[in-house]
Design an enzyme around this catalytic site. Sequence first.
Site, PDB file in Angstrom:
ATOM      1  N   ASP A  40      27.336  36.043  48.279  1.00 30.76           N
ATOM      2  CA  ASP A  40      28.419  35.140  47.855  1.00 30.76           C
ATOM      3  C   ASP A  40      27.973  33.727  47.500  1.00 30.76           C
ATOM      4  O   ASP A  40      28.820  32.845  47.314  1.00 30.76           O
ATOM      5  CB  ASP A  40      29.495  35.084  48.954  1.00 30.76           C
ATOM      6  N   ASP A  93      33.370  42.186  43.332  1.00 25.38           N
ATOM      7  CA  ASP A  93      33.463  40.723  43.511  1.00 25.38           C
ATOM      8  C   ASP A  93      32.186  40.013  43.048  1.00 25.38           C
ATOM      9  O   ASP A  93      32.201  38.847  42.656  1.00 25.38           O
ATOM     10  CB  ASP A  93      33.695  40.359  44.982  1.00 25.38           C
TER      11      ASP A  93
HETATM   12  N1  GLY Z   1      35.094  38.515  47.965  1.00 25.11           N
HETATM   13  C1  GLY Z   1      35.849  38.925  49.067  1.00 25.11           C
HETATM   14  C2  GLY Z   1      37.286  39.080  48.778  1.00 25.11           C
HETATM   15  O1  GLY Z   1      37.717  39.035  47.651  1.00 25.11           O
HETATM   16  O2  GLY Z   1      38.018  39.290  49.725  1.00 25.11           O
END
Ligand code: GLY
Length: 415
Positions: free
Chosen positions: A118, A183
């Site tokens: 992330d 994501d």
């Molecule tokens: N990237 C984690 C979420 O969207 O919850």
Amino acid sequence: MNLRSFKSLFLVLAVIPLVTACQNKEKENFIKENTEFATAQTDKMLQSVGQPTGKNYPRTMKNNGELAVTGMYDWTPGFFPGSLWYLYELTGETKWKDEAEKWTTSLEPLKTFTGHHDLGFMMYCSYGNAERLSPKPEYKDILIESANSLSTRYSDKTKTIKSWNYRKNWNDTTEWYYPVIIDNMMNLEMLFYASKITGDKKYYDIAVNHSESTLKYHFREDFTTYHVVNYDTITGKVLDQATCQGYSDNSMWSRGQAWAIYGFTMVYRETKDQKFLDAAIKATNVYLKYLPEDLVPLWDFNVGQEGYTAVGKSYAVEFPGKDLRDASAAAIVCSALFELAEYANNQSYTDYAIKMLHSLASPAYRAPLGANANFLLMHSVGSIPHKSEIDKPLVYADYYFLEALVRYKNLNKKS
Ligand code: GLY
């Protein structure tokens, strides 16, 4: 000129500009009112959260109504600084720049972080906006180092960046040694930036390879997306296509689809490769097709439907809330559509984006001043399967709402 042609000419010359002027005024008022609300609410948030300590990034609201924060190594610390940057962009007031700088620079230790994927969210929403709005030489170095850290998670075997470290699926039957989630598309923007700024194509290549693998393995035939794809670390082959935060492995998890829409729109911007634009358009069309009237999706489009089953330890198995919306997904898509409309040359996407923004800014989703632990939007969902952040505010819903507001404000400047 006969009377009829005179009337038509009058319409064109007088009435249409009048209508446009009224629409512009309406838009201006909408942006002004939302900016005033957002600054007043965020003032209250700043008072409640205090100075950045490395451990107090606003994330959501506890059940008792208090602010819930995270440390910097969670996935969301970049969103609050990013929101402060958007408030600076919306107001031009130095106060917001000062706050944004303070919260952004508190994240510098993350530049060497390699614990999960992330880092793009964490550093590009904060430092990326800092570099865009108030550049400093050290911001470039921090972003390049962050891009290097993120790149350590790339494998030439799978041609993807590994999202999470080892974990199991909800049934405990399948082990994921190399899970990649949809994501992850969002983390690529920082890699494109790093290639532009260094002239080194390696970051660009990683981002494009990752996008191509995602295009191949995360999309179903109808262009809904799988949340998780698990790869074999040795052969690079796909072993599993599943969900972690959606209702079931085969369902359309709303925020996952939102990441796909936004992610592929961004990758098209950076590459101009038509196949990425096609993916963004198809992912958008299937999302729009099943939206409720107020354009804010259920947390998962298929929750409780025949042919979709939650399994194992997922809280979705027992969770009764079939009407629960996710404002965060709506905010992400809303922002993305302002951009996609331009690339796809599709006015209906702009119309959708404007309607979504109005829906999110209505009392149904926008919090009253001083309520909602001082977050802007209500009614998001973190993860039903994890029984976490259910019908709560989320800092990233606010971030993309403000980004959409900025994009709406800038809309006519470009065209
Ligand atoms: N990237 C984690 C979420 O969207 O919850």
